[in-house]
Scaffold this motif. Structure first.
Motif, short mmCIF file in Angstrom:
data_model
loop_
_atom_site.label_atom_id
_atom_site.label_comp_id
_atom_site.label_asym_id
_atom_site.label_seq_id
_atom_site.Cartn_x
_atom_site.Cartn_y
_atom_site.Cartn_z
N ALA A 1 53.96 39.60 51.89
CA ALA A 1 54.03 40.85 51.01
C ALA A 1 53.17 40.23 49.55
O ALA A 1 53.35 39.15 49.14
N VAL A 2 52.34 41.12 49.00
CA VAL A 2 51.82 40.82 47.85
C VAL A 2 51.92 41.81 46.75
O VAL A 2 51.89 43.27 46.94
N LEU A 3 52.04 41.62 45.63
CA LEU A 3 52.13 42.43 44.33
C LEU A 3 50.74 42.14 43.55
O LEU A 3 50.49 41.20 43.47
N VAL A 4 50.21 43.06 43.33
CA VAL A 4 48.88 42.94 42.38
C VAL A 4 49.20 43.32 41.07
O VAL A 4 49.62 44.56 40.73
N HIS A 5 49.01 42.45 40.02
CA HIS A 5 49.75 43.03 38.77
C HIS A 5 48.50 42.49 37.73
O HIS A 5 47.80 41.41 37.50
N ASP A 6 48.10 43.62 36.91
CA ASP A 6 47.01 43.31 35.78
C ASP A 6 47.68 42.36 34.70
O ASP A 6 48.73 42.65 34.27
N ALA A 7 46.97 41.43 34.42
CA ALA A 7 47.41 40.49 33.34
C ALA A 7 47.40 41.39 31.98
O ALA A 7 48.17 41.06 31.11
N ALA B 1 52.60 37.01 43.76
CA ALA B 1 51.71 38.00 42.94
C ALA B 1 50.44 37.44 42.52
O ALA B 1 50.33 36.24 42.29
N VAL B 2 49.50 38.52 42.76
CA VAL B 2 48.05 38.14 42.42
C VAL B 2 47.91 39.03 41.08
O VAL B 2 48.09 39.99 40.86
N ILE B 3 47.42 38.16 40.02
CA ILE B 3 47.23 38.54 38.88
C ILE B 3 45.82 38.56 38.48
O ILE B 3 45.19 37.62 37.93
N PRO B 4 45.01 39.70 38.54
CA PRO B 4 43.73 39.73 38.08
C PRO B 4 43.55 39.57 36.80
O PRO B 4 44.15 40.41 35.90
N ALA B 5 42.92 38.58 36.07
CA ALA B 5 42.70 38.26 34.82
C ALA B 5 41.44 37.98 34.21
O ALA B 5 41.13 36.96 33.35
N ALA B 6 40.47 38.34 35.01
CA ALA B 6 39.00 37.65 34.94
C ALA B 6 38.37 38.75 34.12
O ALA B 6 37.02 38.47 33.80
N GLY B 7 38.63 39.90 33.68
CA GLY B 7 38.00 40.87 32.83
C GLY B 7 37.69 40.29 31.56
O GLY B 7 38.04 39.32 30.92
N LEU C 1 51.32 65.43 38.62
CA LEU C 1 50.28 64.19 38.34
C LEU C 1 51.12 63.02 37.89
O LEU C 1 52.37 63.14 37.30
N ARG C 2 50.73 61.60 38.21
CA ARG C 2 51.49 60.68 37.83
C ARG C 2 50.43 59.56 37.31
O ARG C 2 49.41 59.35 37.87
N ALA C 3 50.84 58.93 36.15
CA ALA C 3 49.98 57.92 35.88
C ALA C 3 50.34 56.43 36.28
O ALA C 3 51.46 56.20 36.00
N VAL C 4 49.63 56.03 37.00
CA VAL C 4 49.99 54.64 37.82
C VAL C 4 49.72 53.36 37.11
O VAL C 4 48.97 53.36 36.26
N GLN C 5 50.70 52.42 37.37
CA GLN C 5 50.87 51.02 36.48
C GLN C 5 50.64 49.88 37.61
O GLN C 5 50.41 50.37 39.09
N THR C 6 51.02 48.89 37.20
CA THR C 6 51.12 47.72 38.09
C THR C 6 52.52 47.12 37.75
O THR C 6 52.84 47.11 36.83
N PRO C 7 52.90 46.25 38.46
CA PRO C 7 52.40 45.74 39.98
C PRO C 7 52.60 46.78 40.92
O PRO C 7 53.63 47.52 41.01
N GLN C 8 51.53 46.74 41.67
CA GLN C 8 51.36 47.44 42.86
C GLN C 8 51.82 46.60 44.17
O GLN C 8 51.40 45.53 44.15
N GLY C 9 52.72 47.02 45.11
CA GLY C 9 53.20 46.30 45.88
C GLY C 9 52.76 46.53 47.54
O GLY C 9 52.54 47.85 47.84
N PHE C 10 52.39 45.44 48.09
CA PHE C 10 51.79 45.79 49.62
C PHE C 10 52.27 44.79 50.92
O PHE C 10 52.36 43.76 50.31
#
Ligand code: CTP
Ligand code: MG
Length: 255
Positions: free
Chosen positions: A115-121, A18-24, A179-188
């Motif tokens: 495989a990678v999950l990208v999840h917003d902190a 899991a990659v968690i972008p938390a730099a914002g 329409l759909r509102a997308v969330q995370t984790p997104q998986g790839f």
């Protein structure tokens, strides 16, 4: 008679990170500490997000993308808080945009991750069932998987006004049911996401959605059910909701 192949010939079990972008900075939440480091129920939002990822048995590594000059502080936070021991943790400094931060996280992945999950902190309360559902859809062969929910509001496409507050002409009203509102984790699939980040150029503030970059490669992206507790903490009112969700969980868990 079948014989067991020597160990080196056996396919290695796929490992998911899991990659968690938390730099914002969290500009929309208001001035103060970087958003991911702000407290929720007395614990930094980032720690909640890390625990949510590590709670999934599918995740064997969590890569935290810290604010550009905040990696030492984030490493310290990880040492201070209890986290599952069967999971590995890495901290890397992030970039100017979310897209850049995710790429820096991908650059840090060891070779055996497939495989990678990208999840917003900023989505600290995502339930583990949602994480598991995304991870297993990727393991079942989908190159890109996005949790999403139907919309409550009708959406209008407008010609954005030059000045904030000016009336904006409506261009179209997409059919809400589609329409759909997308969330995370997104998986790839790892290679697909790495290729998207290498090949897809996005102007301005960069991509806010990794799956959108994969779409631009022409690779298929599927949606699975998201969860209302996977909402993003963006504005001050979201913090009020997050505290309430946490309080409800604690009451239900008998704390
Ligand atoms: N993010 C990141 N690196 C950036 C910008 C954002 O890692 N340069 C991360 C945020 O930390 C957050 C996630 O991407 O976990 C989603 O971004 P968003 O909710 O927009 O957070 P912020 O960019 O921090 O908030 P704002 O846009 O209000 O400043
Ligand atoms: Mg942002």
């Amino acid at each position: 008679m079948s014989s067991t192949p020597p160990p080196t010939d056996r396919p290695r079990p796929p490992r998911t990170a899991a990659v968690i972008p938390a730099a914002g900075r969290g500009v929309r939440l208001g001035p103060g500490t970087p958003k991911a480091l702000r407290a929720l129920g007395g614990t930094p939002m980032l720690i909640h997000a890390i625990r949510a990822m590590a709670a999934s048995r599918a995740v064997s590594l969590v890569v935290v993308v810290a604010p550009p000059d905040g990696a030492p502080e984030v490493k310290h936070l990880l040492d201070e808080h209890a986290l599952p021991e069967r999971t590995d943790y890495l901290v890397v400094p992030g970039g100017e945009t979310r897209q850049e931060s995710v790429r820096l996280g991908l650059d840090a992945l060891p070779e055996d991750i497939s495989a990678v999950l990208v999840h917003d902190a900023a989505r600290p309360l995502v339930p583990v069932d949602t994480v598991d559902a995304v991870a297993s859809a990727v393991r079942d062969g989908a190159p890109a998987v996005v949790p999403a929910l139907p919309l409550a509001d009708t959406v209008k496409e407008v010609e954005p006004a030059g000045t904030p507050g000016e009336p904006e002409p409506v261009l179209a009203t997409p059919v809400r049911a589609r329409l759909r509102a997308v969330q995370t984790p997104q998986g790839f699939d790892r290679d697909t996401l790495v290729r998207a980040h290498a090949e897809v150029a996005v102007d301005g503030e960069g991509a806010t959605d990794d799956a959108g970059m994969v779409e631009r490669l022409g690779a298929p992206v599927v949606v699975v059910p998201g969860h209302e507790e996977a909402f993003k903490v963006t504005r001050p009112l979201d913090l009020v909701l997050a505290e309430a969700v946490l309080a409800r969980r604690r009451a239900n868990d008998g704390f």
